[in-house]
Design a protein around this motif. Structure first.
Motif, mmCIF file in Angstrom:
data_model
loop_
_atom_site.group_PDB
_atom_site.id
_atom_site.type_symbol
_atom_site.label_atom_id
_atom_site.label_comp_id
_atom_site.label_asym_id
_atom_site.label_seq_id
_atom_site.Cartn_x
_atom_site.Cartn_y
_atom_site.Cartn_z
ATOM 1 N N ARG A 134 0.860 -1.189 0.000
ATOM 2 C CA ARG A 134 0.000 0.000 0.000
ATOM 3 C C ARG A 134 0.898 1.241 0.000
ATOM 4 N NH1 ARG A 134 -2.967 -3.711 -0.471
ATOM 5 N NH2 ARG A 134 -4.937 -4.167 0.597
ATOM 6 N N SER A 135 0.376 2.310 -0.574
ATOM 7 C CA SER A 135 1.150 3.548 -0.710
ATOM 8 C C SER A 135 0.760 4.560 0.364
ATOM 9 C CB SER A 135 0.878 4.170 -2.083
ATOM 10 O OG SER A 135 1.200 3.254 -3.103
ATOM 11 N N TYR A 136 1.743 5.334 0.830
ATOM 12 C CA TYR A 136 1.492 6.392 1.815
ATOM 13 C C TYR A 136 2.382 7.596 1.534
ATOM 14 C CZ TYR A 136 -1.173 2.765 3.909
ATOM 15 O OH TYR A 136 -2.112 1.779 4.072
ATOM 16 N N SER A 137 1.783 8.756 1.440
ATOM 17 C CA SER A 137 2.555 9.986 1.214
ATOM 18 C C SER A 137 3.405 10.292 2.441
ATOM 19 C CB SER A 137 1.613 11.162 0.984
ATOM 20 O OG SER A 137 0.806 10.936 -0.136
ATOM 21 N N ALA A 181 0.759 9.553 7.672
ATOM 22 C CA ALA A 181 -0.543 9.594 8.344
ATOM 23 C C ALA A 181 -1.428 8.565 7.661
ATOM 24 C CB ALA A 181 -1.152 10.984 8.233
ATOM 25 N N SER A 191 -5.160 6.750 7.414
ATOM 26 C CA SER A 191 -6.582 6.747 7.735
ATOM 27 C C SER A 191 -7.050 5.302 7.788
ATOM 28 C CB SER A 191 -7.328 7.527 6.645
ATOM 29 O OG SER A 191 -8.709 7.469 6.875
ATOM 30 N N GLY A 230 -9.727 -3.078 6.409
ATOM 31 C CA GLY A 230 -8.540 -2.862 5.583
ATOM 32 C C GLY A 230 -7.362 -3.727 6.024
ATOM 33 N N ALA A 231 -6.637 -4.279 5.044
ATOM 34 C CA ALA A 231 -5.511 -5.158 5.362
ATOM 35 C C ALA A 231 -4.350 -4.364 5.968
ATOM 36 C CB ALA A 231 -5.066 -5.889 4.098
ATOM 37 N N ALA A 232 -3.954 -3.256 5.327
ATOM 38 C CA ALA A 232 -2.881 -2.435 5.889
ATOM 39 C C ALA A 232 -3.337 -1.799 7.199
ATOM 40 C CB ALA A 232 -2.461 -1.359 4.896
ATOM 41 N N THR A 233 -4.622 -1.457 7.267
ATOM 42 C CA THR A 233 -5.173 -0.910 8.509
ATOM 43 C C THR A 233 -4.903 -1.874 9.666
ATOM 44 O OG1 THR A 233 -6.873 0.348 7.342
ATOM 45 C CG2 THR A 233 -7.341 -0.222 9.636
ATOM 46 N N THR A 286 -6.189 12.573 4.727
ATOM 47 C CA THR A 286 -4.736 12.397 4.765
ATOM 48 C C THR A 286 -4.056 12.920 3.492
ATOM 49 O OG1 THR A 286 -5.101 10.139 4.001
ATOM 50 C CG2 THR A 286 -4.686 10.441 6.355
ATOM 51 N N TYR A 297 -5.787 8.962 -3.969
ATOM 52 C CA TYR A 297 -5.581 7.899 -2.987
ATOM 53 C C TYR A 297 -6.500 6.714 -3.294
ATOM 54 C CZ TYR A 297 -2.607 10.735 0.054
ATOM 55 O OH TYR A 297 -1.572 11.474 0.578
ATOM 56 N N SER A 341 -7.392 2.778 -3.702
ATOM 57 C CA SER A 341 -6.988 1.569 -2.997
ATOM 58 C C SER A 341 -6.267 0.644 -3.980
ATOM 59 C CB SER A 341 -8.226 0.864 -2.436
ATOM 60 O OG SER A 341 -7.847 -0.345 -1.840
HETATM 61 C C1 LIG Z 1 -0.057 7.411 -4.222
HETATM 62 C C2 LIG Z 1 -0.937 7.057 -3.034
HETATM 63 C C3 LIG Z 1 -0.692 7.644 -1.808
HETATM 64 C C4 LIG Z 1 -1.479 7.319 -0.713
HETATM 65 N N1 LIG Z 1 -1.224 7.936 0.482
HETATM 66 C C5 LIG Z 1 -1.991 7.657 1.553
HETATM 67 C C6 LIG Z 1 -1.753 8.314 2.810
HETATM 68 O O1 LIG Z 1 -0.826 9.137 2.946
HETATM 69 N N2 LIG Z 1 -2.555 7.988 3.859
HETATM 70 C C7 LIG Z 1 -3.586 7.075 3.740
HETATM 71 O O2 LIG Z 1 -4.278 6.840 4.738
HETATM 72 N N3 LIG Z 1 -3.818 6.446 2.574
HETATM 73 C C8 LIG Z 1 -3.044 6.698 1.494
HETATM 74 N N4 LIG Z 1 -3.283 6.037 0.317
HETATM 75 C C9 LIG Z 1 -4.270 4.934 0.327
HETATM 76 C C10 LIG Z 1 -3.574 3.682 0.902
HETATM 77 O O3 LIG Z 1 -2.567 3.241 -0.012
HETATM 78 C C11 LIG Z 1 -4.531 2.511 1.138
HETATM 79 O O4 LIG Z 1 -5.324 2.305 -0.008
HETATM 80 C C12 LIG Z 1 -5.424 2.707 2.366
HETATM 81 O O5 LIG Z 1 -4.612 2.880 3.529
HETATM 82 C C13 LIG Z 1 -6.356 1.505 2.596
HETATM 83 O O6 LIG Z 1 -5.562 0.354 2.726
HETATM 84 P P1 LIG Z 1 -6.067 -0.908 3.557
HETATM 85 O O7 LIG Z 1 -5.149 -2.054 3.191
HETATM 86 O O8 LIG Z 1 -6.233 -0.582 5.002
HETATM 87 O O9 LIG Z 1 -7.513 -1.200 2.977
HETATM 88 P P2 LIG Z 1 -7.866 -2.268 1.805
HETATM 89 O O10 LIG Z 1 -7.638 -3.643 2.319
HETATM 90 O O11 LIG Z 1 -7.120 -1.853 0.568
HETATM 91 O O12 LIG Z 1 -9.398 -1.977 1.590
HETATM 92 C C14 LIG Z 1 -10.407 -2.402 2.534
HETATM 93 C C15 LIG Z 1 -11.769 -1.866 2.107
HETATM 94 O O13 LIG Z 1 -11.831 -0.446 2.329
HETATM 95 C C16 LIG Z 1 -12.086 0.223 1.094
HETATM 96 N N5 LIG Z 1 -11.262 1.457 1.137
HETATM 97 C C17 LIG Z 1 -9.926 1.548 1.003
HETATM 98 N N6 LIG Z 1 -9.525 2.829 1.153
HETATM 99 C C18 LIG Z 1 -10.642 3.566 1.375
HETATM 100 C C19 LIG Z 1 -10.913 4.951 1.611
HETATM 101 N N7 LIG Z 1 -9.936 5.872 1.651
HETATM 102 N N8 LIG Z 1 -12.198 5.338 1.797
HETATM 103 C C20 LIG Z 1 -13.188 4.427 1.764
HETATM 104 N N9 LIG Z 1 -13.025 3.112 1.564
HETATM 105 C C21 LIG Z 1 -11.768 2.684 1.374
HETATM 106 C C22 LIG Z 1 -11.663 -0.735 -0.006
HETATM 107 O O14 LIG Z 1 -12.338 -0.464 -1.222
HETATM 108 C C23 LIG Z 1 -12.058 -2.070 0.601
HETATM 109 O O15 LIG Z 1 -13.426 -2.311 0.439
HETATM 110 C C24 LIG Z 1 -2.531 6.366 -0.823
HETATM 111 C C25 LIG Z 1 -2.762 5.740 -2.071
HETATM 112 C C26 LIG Z 1 -1.985 6.092 -3.161
HETATM 113 C C27 LIG Z 1 -2.256 5.412 -4.486
#
Ligand SMILES: Cc1cc2nc3c(=O)[nH]c(=O)nc-3n(C[C@H](O)[C@H](O)[C@H](O)COP(=O)(O)OP(=O)(O)OC[C@H]3O[C@@H](n4cnc5c(N)ncnc54)[C@H](O)[C@@H]3O)c2cc1C
Ligand SMILES: NC(=O)c1ccc[n+]([C@@H]2O[C@H](COP(=O)([O-])OP(=O)(O)OC[C@H]3O[C@@H](n4cnc5c(N)ncnc54)[C@H](OP(=O)(O)O)[C@@H]3O)[C@@H](O)[C@H]2O)c1
Length: 240
Positions: A41-44, A62, A64, A69-72, A111, A236, A238
């Motif tokens: 997963r990507s994070y700024s 930071a 959210s 969420g898996a990274a969560t 974020t 941002y 997913s």
């Molecule tokens: C270039 C780039 C930079 C990023 N920078 C940041 C950052 O600085 N901080 C940050 O918090 N995230 C950032 N993101 C998003 C981050 O990479 C993940 O996608 C996010 O943290 C969710 O990951 P997860 O594994 O917890 O959830 P996942 O396992 O990927 O998703 C779980 C469920 O939640 C849903 N979901 C995922 N994200 C969101 C959302 N934002 N709102 C609503 N539903 C969602 C999915 O569709 C899925 O159903 C960035 C993404 C990109 C492409």
């Protein structure tokens, strides 16, 4: 916790090497799902580095937390001192050295504001050397979800060329509360673009965060005559 469901995480490279990055770039966190499949997963980067100083080893992000969420789950389960695998930096969502604009319009939700936190010293430098102005529009649901609000408000207070305008989608600060301020709005960031008179002759805009917000602002700015090259975007999405 920066907000009820947003964590500020502070890492250091375990090999002691410097983290060389340009403000606006992101890193990737590598981990595995429960079945062993590798993912990332990507994070700024939110790190504030002093321009010209030797790069440090700090990596601030930071995150959210999203339900399921898996990274969560990975981040929520970390204890102080734990290690994660990461790569980077990546991306070109950065201030460009040859920009000759008069103003930056920095727009974010949630974020998505972290790249702008990282850019503050560079913006300060550019305000001093080329007299640019900066407007930061930051979307949040309510005062308790306004990320780094105190830092941005203090920066705006110290720099007349920098305006900080939080846009609250659901609940405004109570009158007289610490976050109450004349420079705030009730609604989505894109609703207030017109008020700042986007100018094709002098503006460069940055859009970061919620993909729907990025699309809405992009269309609105194009409608005001800004060229595609004047609107820089980081969505941002997913990467699931
Ligand atoms: C270039 C780039 C930079 C990023 N920078 C940041 C950052 O600085 N901080 C940050 O918090 N995230 C950032 N993101 C998003 C981050 O990479 C993940 O996608 C996010 O943290 C969710 O990951 P997860 O594994 O917890 O959830 P996942 O396992 O990927 O998703 C779980 C469920 O939640 C849903 N979901 C995922 N994200 C969101 C959302 N934002 N709102 C609503 N539903 C969602 C999915 O569709 C899925 O159903 C960035 C993404 C990109 C492409
Ligand atoms: N109270 C809650 O419901 C709550 C609180 C925290 C987190 N979460 C969940 O956590 C996840 C991530 O939340 P996040 O805060 O990191 O990011 P987010 O969902 O993108 O929200 C950040 C801000 O952007 C606004 N927004 C949403 N859609 C928009 C659009 N099309 N144009 C402009 N602005 C828009 C949101 O307003 P609105 O939400 O008012 O539309 C909010 O003010 C989501 O799944 C979210 O639902 C929910």
């Amino acid at each position: 916790m920066l907000a009820p469901t947003v964590a500020h995480l502070d890492f250091e490279r375990s090999d002691g090497q410097p983290v060389v990055f340009a403000p606006g770039q992101f890193i990737q966190i590598h981990f595995s799902y429960a079945d062993g499949t590798a993912t990332k997963r990507s994070y700024s980067l939110a790190t504030i580095a002093t321009p010209g100083a030797a790069p440090g080893t700090a990596v601030e992000i930071a995150v959210s937390y999203v339900p399921g969420g898996a990274a969560t789950a990975l981040f929520e389960g970390l204890a102080i001192g734990d290690t994660v695998d990461a790569s980077g930096p990546f991306g070109r969502f950065c201030l460009m050295p040859n920009d000759a604009n008069r103003r930056y319009l920095l727009i974010a939700t949630g974020t998505g504001v972290t790249p702008y936190r990282s850019m503050l010293p560079l913006l300060e430098q550019q305000m001093a050397t080329r007299g640019i102005e900066v407007v930061l529009l930051l979307g949040a649901r309510s005062p308790d979800e306004l990320l780094y609000g105190d830092e941005f408000r203090a920066f705006a207070g110290a720099h007349p060329g920098f305006r900080f305008v939080p846009c609250f989608s659901r609940r405004m600060p109570a009158p007289g509360s610490p976050q109450d301020h004349p420079d705030m709005r009730h609604g989505y960031v894109q609703q207030f673009l017109d008020e700042f008179a986007p100018d094709p002759a002098g503006d460069i805009a940055y859009l970061c965060g919620n993909p729907d917000m990025v699309d809405a602002c992009f269309e609105a700015l194009k409608g005001k005559g800004l060229a595609v090259s004047q609107v820089r975007r980081e969505k941002y999405v997913s990467s699931k």
